[in-house]
Write a protein that holds these residues in place. Structure first.
Motif, mmCIF file in Angstrom:
data_model
loop_
_atom_site.group_PDB
_atom_site.id
_atom_site.type_symbol
_atom_site.label_atom_id
_atom_site.label_comp_id
_atom_site.label_asym_id
_atom_site.label_seq_id
_atom_site.Cartn_x
_atom_site.Cartn_y
_atom_site.Cartn_z
ATOM 1 N N GLU A 36 0.810 -1.217 0.000
ATOM 2 C CA GLU A 36 0.000 0.000 0.000
ATOM 3 C C GLU A 36 0.845 1.269 0.000
ATOM 4 N N TYR A 37 2.074 1.166 0.474
ATOM 5 C CA TYR A 37 2.923 2.359 0.594
ATOM 6 C C TYR A 37 4.237 2.191 -0.163
ATOM 7 N N SER A 38 4.828 3.337 -0.502
ATOM 8 C CA SER A 38 6.175 3.379 -1.050
ATOM 9 C C SER A 38 7.051 4.201 -0.114
ATOM 10 N N TYR A 39 8.281 3.751 0.018
ATOM 11 C CA TYR A 39 9.267 4.511 0.784
ATOM 12 C C TYR A 39 10.219 5.177 -0.203
ATOM 13 N N THR A 40 10.505 6.438 0.040
ATOM 14 C CA THR A 40 11.435 7.154 -0.819
ATOM 15 C C THR A 40 12.717 7.452 -0.050
ATOM 16 N N ILE A 41 13.826 7.268 -0.732
ATOM 17 C CA ILE A 41 15.142 7.625 -0.199
ATOM 18 C C ILE A 41 15.721 8.640 -1.176
ATOM 19 N N THR A 42 15.786 9.878 -0.754
ATOM 20 C CA THR A 42 16.277 10.946 -1.615
ATOM 21 C C THR A 42 17.731 11.223 -1.290
ATOM 22 N N ILE A 43 18.602 11.024 -2.282
ATOM 23 C CA ILE A 43 20.029 11.249 -2.120
ATOM 24 C C ILE A 43 20.417 12.509 -2.881
ATOM 25 N N PHE A 44 20.988 13.467 -2.194
ATOM 26 C CA PHE A 44 21.301 14.752 -2.819
ATOM 27 C C PHE A 44 22.684 14.707 -3.463
ATOM 28 N N SER A 45 22.800 13.827 -4.444
ATOM 29 C CA SER A 45 24.041 13.691 -5.206
ATOM 30 C C SER A 45 23.769 12.839 -6.429
ATOM 31 N N LEU A 46 24.288 13.247 -7.591
ATOM 32 C CA LEU A 46 24.189 12.431 -8.799
ATOM 33 C C LEU A 46 25.387 11.498 -8.937
ATOM 34 N N ASP A 47 26.368 11.651 -8.041
ATOM 35 C CA ASP A 47 27.572 10.823 -8.107
ATOM 36 C C ASP A 47 27.370 9.461 -7.457
ATOM 37 N N TYR A 48 26.274 9.315 -6.719
ATOM 38 C CA TYR A 48 25.984 8.034 -6.067
ATOM 39 C C TYR A 48 25.547 7.051 -7.146
ATOM 40 N N SER A 49 26.375 6.028 -7.409
ATOM 41 C CA SER A 49 26.208 5.164 -8.581
ATOM 42 C C SER A 49 25.084 4.148 -8.409
ATOM 43 N N ASP A 50 24.713 3.517 -9.522
ATOM 44 C CA ASP A 50 23.709 2.444 -9.491
ATOM 45 C C ASP A 50 24.183 1.286 -8.621
ATOM 46 N N GLU A 51 25.462 0.994 -8.678
ATOM 47 C CA GLU A 51 26.014 -0.088 -7.865
ATOM 48 C C GLU A 51 25.889 0.235 -6.378
ATOM 49 N N GLN A 52 26.161 1.481 -6.014
ATOM 50 C CA GLN A 52 26.025 1.894 -4.623
ATOM 51 C C GLN A 52 24.570 1.843 -4.170
ATOM 52 N N ILE A 53 23.658 2.249 -5.067
ATOM 53 C CA ILE A 53 22.229 2.194 -4.742
ATOM 54 C C ILE A 53 21.786 0.753 -4.534
ATOM 55 N N ALA A 54 22.201 -0.140 -5.441
ATOM 56 C CA ALA A 54 21.844 -1.561 -5.311
ATOM 57 C C ALA A 54 22.350 -2.121 -3.990
ATOM 58 N N HIS A 55 23.585 -1.785 -3.625
ATOM 59 C CA HIS A 55 24.142 -2.245 -2.354
ATOM 60 C C HIS A 55 23.354 -1.680 -1.183
ATOM 61 N N LEU A 56 22.992 -0.401 -1.275
ATOM 62 C CA LEU A 56 22.286 0.271 -0.180
ATOM 63 C C LEU A 56 20.925 -0.356 0.092
ATOM 64 N N ILE A 57 20.158 -0.590 -0.972
ATOM 65 C CA ILE A 57 18.764 -1.039 -0.776
ATOM 66 C C ILE A 57 18.639 -2.555 -0.672
ATOM 67 N N SER A 58 19.738 -3.298 -0.909
ATOM 68 C CA SER A 58 19.650 -4.764 -0.917
ATOM 69 C C SER A 58 19.372 -5.352 0.472
ATOM 70 N N THR A 59 19.547 -4.543 1.512
ATOM 71 C CA THR A 59 19.293 -5.050 2.867
ATOM 72 C C THR A 59 17.910 -4.669 3.385
ATOM 73 N N ILE A 60 17.131 -3.969 2.581
ATOM 74 C CA ILE A 60 15.846 -3.461 3.060
ATOM 75 C C ILE A 60 14.895 -4.603 3.450
ATOM 76 N N GLU A 61 14.293 -4.437 4.601
ATOM 77 C CA GLU A 61 13.213 -5.317 5.058
ATOM 78 C C GLU A 61 12.081 -4.438 5.571
ATOM 79 N N PHE A 62 10.856 -5.009 5.528
ATOM 80 C CA PHE A 62 9.692 -4.277 6.014
ATOM 81 C C PHE A 62 9.091 -5.020 7.201
ATOM 82 N N GLU A 63 8.734 -4.267 8.210
ATOM 83 C CA GLU A 63 8.123 -4.884 9.401
ATOM 84 C C GLU A 63 6.691 -5.294 9.123
#
Length: 236
Positions: free
Chosen positions: A209-236
């Motif tokens: 029902e919901y979406s979570y947004t993570i806004t990063i104030f940089s265009l230098d943060y790569s796709d690989e870094q994003i994939a690594h960052l969000i790969s641990t996400i879990e929802f309660e």
């Protein structure tokens, strides 16, 4: 009998004139809503690649994690700034010092806004049935549809409904894509997308029902870094 034929011809002629005038007016409106060349919207649509995606596989969250509402993610954040009155918080990524903001919104908030815009006035074309028939039920799919159909060709033989539909799509595209420079799908073990604007990457991760947004104030943060960052996400 002769008078009846004349009256019928006059009525048909009036209807034809009204039809031609109305169709001409729709062409005029279409030209006004058309996505113009050398604009950010035009460049964004032209550069869009539907194959652009990040496939993310779930990894272990571990014992040390950061929590935002019902979202849990590996603890890579430090508090940077806090507004106690509004509960608004800005964080920084420990490895890059880029500023980050978290938010939670209804999953189909933007999708519903797009549909509302398609009902905005009497000349608009309601896209609700179109979306239902084409199984467009996420914001990303709605974006794909708008990108694919914006500035679609019309001519004198096009139906009034088609002209109304394309001018509505053009209007929504111009209103929605004004600041976007890139759109990337997130798939694999997660469902979402990333959009880029000037100096910002905004990650949308869907959780029903919901979406979570993570806004990063940089265009230098790569796709690989994003994939690594969000790969641990879990929802309660």
């Amino acid at each position: 009998m002769q008078k009846s034929k004349k009256m019928l011809l006059i009525i048909l002629a009036i209807i034809l004139v009204i039809y031609i005038v109305f169709k001409g007016f729709l062409f005029f409106v279409y030209d006004l809503t058309k996505v113009q060349e050398n604009t950010n919207v035009y460049n964004f649509i032209k550069s869009f690649n539907p194959e652009e995606r990040i496939t993310v596989k779930k990894t272990d969250l571990g014992k040390d994690y950061f929590t935002y509402d019902c979202l849990k993610i590996k603890d890579e954040f430090e508090l940077y700034e806090e507004n106690i009155n509004s509960n608004f918080k800005v964080y920084i990524l420990k490895d890059t010092n880029d500023k980050v903001v978290f938010n939670k919104i209804p999953s189909n908030e933007t999708l519903n806004l797009i549909l509302d815009m398609s009902k905005d006035n009497v000349l608009a074309y309601d896209l609700t049935k179109e979306f239902e028939n084409n199984k467009i039920n996420t914001t990303y799919k709605a974006y794909e549809y708008l990108i694919s159909n914006a500035n679609d060709d019309i001519n004198i033989f096009s139906s009034i409904n088609k002209i109304r539909k394309i001018q509505t799509i053009n209007f929504i595209a111009n209103s929605t894509f004004g600041n976007l420079t890139k759109l990337t799908l997130i798939d694999g073990d997660y469902d979402g997308y990333i959009w880029e604007t000037y100096g910002v990457k905004e990650i949308f991760i869907n959780d029903g029902e919901y979406s979570y947004t993570i806004t990063i104030f940089s265009l230098d943060y790569s796709d690989e870094q994003i994939a690594h960052l969000i790969s641990t996400i879990e929802f309660e």
